[in-house]
Design an enzyme around this catalytic site. Structure first.
Site, PDB file in Angstrom:
ATOM      1  N   MET A 227      -5.113  -5.936 -11.324  1.00 29.29           N
ATOM      2  CA  MET A 227      -5.595  -5.075 -12.448  1.00 29.29           C
ATOM      3  C   MET A 227      -4.782  -4.173 -13.069  1.00 29.29           C
ATOM      4  O   MET A 227      -4.599  -4.396 -14.297  1.00 29.29           O
ATOM      5  CB  MET A 227      -6.775  -4.257 -11.718  1.00 29.29           C
TER       6      MET A 227
ATOM      7  N   TRP B  61       2.409  -3.551  -9.527  1.00 33.44           N
ATOM      8  CA  TRP B  61       1.709  -3.009  -8.360  1.00 33.44           C
ATOM      9  C   TRP B  61       0.849  -3.517  -7.498  1.00 33.44           C
ATOM     10  O   TRP B  61      -0.175  -2.899  -7.105  1.00 33.44           O
ATOM     11  CB  TRP B  61       1.234  -1.505  -8.608  1.00 33.44           C
TER      12      TRP B  61
ATOM     13  N   LEU C 167       6.143  20.013  14.673  1.00 33.41           N
ATOM     14  CA  LEU C 167       7.213  19.182  15.417  1.00 33.41           C
ATOM     15  C   LEU C 167       8.721  19.490  14.914  1.00 33.41           C
ATOM     16  O   LEU C 167       9.576  19.348  15.784  1.00 33.41           O
ATOM     17  CB  LEU C 167       7.328  17.478  15.308  1.00 33.41           C
TER      18      LEU C 167
ATOM     19  N   THR D 284      -6.534   8.053  -9.031  1.00 35.31           N
ATOM     20  CA  THR D 284      -5.676   9.177  -8.660  1.00 35.31           C
ATOM     21  C   THR D 284      -6.567  10.371  -8.423  1.00 35.31           C
ATOM     22  O   THR D 284      -7.819  10.418  -8.849  1.00 35.31           O
ATOM     23  CB  THR D 284      -4.946   9.663 -10.089  1.00 35.31           C
TER      24      THR D 284
ATOM     25  N   GLU E  58     -13.998   0.167  -2.270  1.00 35.04           N
ATOM     26  CA  GLU E  58     -12.773   0.312  -1.909  1.00 35.04           C
ATOM     27  C   GLU E  58     -12.131   1.986  -1.637  1.00 35.04           C
ATOM     28  O   GLU E  58     -11.350   2.139  -0.964  1.00 35.04           O
ATOM     29  CB  GLU E  58     -12.057  -0.115  -3.316  1.00 35.04           C
TER      30      GLU E  58
ATOM     31  N   GLY F 293      12.287  19.913  13.532  1.00 30.76           N
ATOM     32  CA  GLY F 293      13.127  18.742  13.290  1.00 30.76           C
ATOM     33  C   GLY F 293      12.808  17.205  13.618  1.00 30.76           C
ATOM     34  O   GLY F 293      13.125  16.340  13.157  1.00 30.76           O
TER      35      GLY F 293
ATOM     36  N   GLU G  39      -1.333  -2.498 -14.625  1.00 34.24           N
ATOM     37  CA  GLU G  39      -0.108  -3.024 -15.503  1.00 34.24           C
ATOM     38  C   GLU G  39       0.944  -2.147 -15.729  1.00 34.24           C
ATOM     39  O   GLU G  39       0.500  -0.773 -15.402  1.00 34.24           O
ATOM     40  CB  GLU G  39      -0.620  -3.711 -16.590  1.00 34.24           C
TER      41      GLU G  39
ATOM     42  N   ARG H 298       6.249  20.673  24.671  1.00 29.15           N
ATOM     43  CA  ARG H 298       7.507  21.505  24.160  1.00 29.15           C
ATOM     44  C   ARG H 298       7.174  22.729  24.512  1.00 29.15           C
ATOM     45  O   ARG H 298       6.357  23.449  24.575  1.00 29.15           O
ATOM     46  CB  ARG H 298       7.766  21.198  22.655  1.00 29.15           C
TER      47      ARG H 298
END
Length: 445
Positions: A168, A199, A395, A422, A293, A397, A170, A319
């Protein structure tokens, strides 16, 4: 559906408290199985029947054992795992919404959400290729094609012998899709297609040739109202003269194991029988498929969020900082708690919308869910990115490197604010549809 029925029979056999019905094993029409399984006690909006419960269990088990271990390697080299993809056909998942007479499993929108959520929690890129095949090609053709077209393509697409996609977008026509320049011209009992599509997920499967089969949207001169241009939908197969791979799009931000391509149509001549629907009817085909979709893209967002939260909880419990568990710090508690609340809200909206979706509804019917699917994709897309961002922050680093996967999930999540509509397109659509409802004397649903 022999393979699909066999897979579903295995699901049925593992359902606790449900006696084995030998007829289901001799021949297992999935639609009948859904009715049989739904006699069990409903669990929740997320798995409304025993059948949905077992479907989720099966897909999660497959995702954890087969999909998750390969994700890092295939995303790193930007390759599509085709052998693994074919296994989805053996499980009856490649035609999850397709009638059993064409090799599918005849499940509903809720089942489609379950599959996408579970696969995406393991590898969103692999799931994106699954969505492009199962919804953009397979479901699209199942809803809009002729009986002959369905017989010709769907059984092999449901088994994984054929892997398809949809053309679809372009280079200069994304959200403004009707600005497409790819053209189709009628010539007796044939059409000639010229143009370039961009795409395209599953546009290539090997980086050298095109994918197997595509539904291609094209402009036709003079067939619209008052002699204006119209839009039609066509089936184009790999190997058709003039149909070639322009390039594989590499170095994407995320979704790297889902191969994206530019496809070129240079005087591609196809028989008139490859027209899907009627001349000028492509916009209706487009809108009919767009809702499922967008719904399943939102399900992918929920899968990403769930996996990020799992990583956040596990890491913060192990941690220590300043002599105590990371989970004891209010800042970390806020990140995890907010992430869970956002994901829970998104999932609730997702499965509420799925429960009321009719996959065969006409775009103009009162049962369509355009407003709701715009809303759920808008909310869940941003939610997944925010949750992934919070996971990286939790987390520190370690979240910024590949070892804990959240940086890949963060990169993958960004596409879900772009592909399939979008955020800005959803804003426009939602405001327009709400205004229409209110001006017609209705209220906000």
């Amino acid at each position: 559906g022999g393979r699909a029925c066999s897979a579903l029979a295995r699901v049925l056999s593992r359902t606790p408290g449900i006696p084995v019905n030998s007829a289901l094993y001799r021949w297992c029409p999935p639609s009948a199985a859904v009715r049989y399984m739904s006699m069990g006690a409903a669990s929740s909006a997320f798995e409304p029947t025993d059948n949905h419960i077992e479907l989720r269990r099966m897909v999660r088990e497959f995702s954890e054992k087969e999909v998750d271990p390969q994700a890092v390697a295939f995303n790193r080299v930007e390759k599509f795992n085709q052998p693994l993809f074919v296994k989805l056909g053996e499980l009856g998942l490649l035609g999850v919404t397709v009638p059993e007479q064409y090799g599918g499993s005849a499940f509903d929108a809720t089942a489609a959400c379950i599959v996408h959520e579970e696969l995406s929690a393991a590898d969103p890129a692999f799931c994106l290729s699954y969505l492009a095949h199962t919804l953009l090609f397979v479901n699209n053709l199942a809803r809009n094609g002729t009986h002959q077209q369905k017989q010709r393509f769907l059984p092999d697409a449901c088994s994984g012998k054929l892997i398809g996609g949809m053309c679809m977008s372009e280079a200069s026509a994304g959200t403004d899709v009707l600005a497409m320049r790819t053209s189709a011209t009628r010539d007796g009992e044939h059409y000639t297609i010229n143009g370039t599509k961009m795409w395209i997920t599953n546009g290539t499967l090997d980086g050298e040739t095109t994918g197997d089969v595509f539904l291609v949207y094209a402009r036709q001169a003079g067939i619209g109202r008052g002699g204006a241009d119209g839009y039609s939908l066509f089936l184009v197969e790999k190997g058709t003269p003039g149909f070639t791979l322009g390039q594989q799009i590499k170095d994407k931000c995320g979704m790297r194991a889902s191969m994206t391509a530019e496809l070129v149509f240079d005087n591609v001549r196809i028989p008139a029988e490859n027209l899907v629907g009627s001349e000028g009817g492509a916009v209706g085909c487009m809108m009919r498929n767009l809702e499922i979709e967008r719904l399943c893209l939102a399900a992918m967002s929920c899968g990403i969020a769930r996996r990020c939260i799992e990583v956040m909880v596990e890491y913060s419990s192990q941690r220590e900082a300043f002599g105590k568990s990371l989970q004891d710090f209010g800042q970390i508690q806020r990140l995890i708690a907010d992430a869970f609340a956002q994901m829970s809200a998104g999932r609730a909206l997702l499965y509420e919308t799925a429960a009321h979706m009719d996959l065969d509804a006409e775009p103009s019917s009162s049962t369509h869910k355009r407003l709701e699917t715009d809303a759920v994709k808008l909310f869940c897309g941003k939610m997944a990115k925010d949750v992934a961002d919070g996971a990286i922050q939790t987390l520190g680093g370690y979240g910024y490197i590949a070892d804990y996967r959240v940086e890949r999930l963060w990169r993958d999540s960004k596409l879900l604010e772009i592909g399939g509509g979008t955020n800005e397109a959803h804003h426009k659509n939602i405001v327009r549809d709400l205004a229409k409802k209110l001006s017609a004397g209705g209220g906000i649903p």
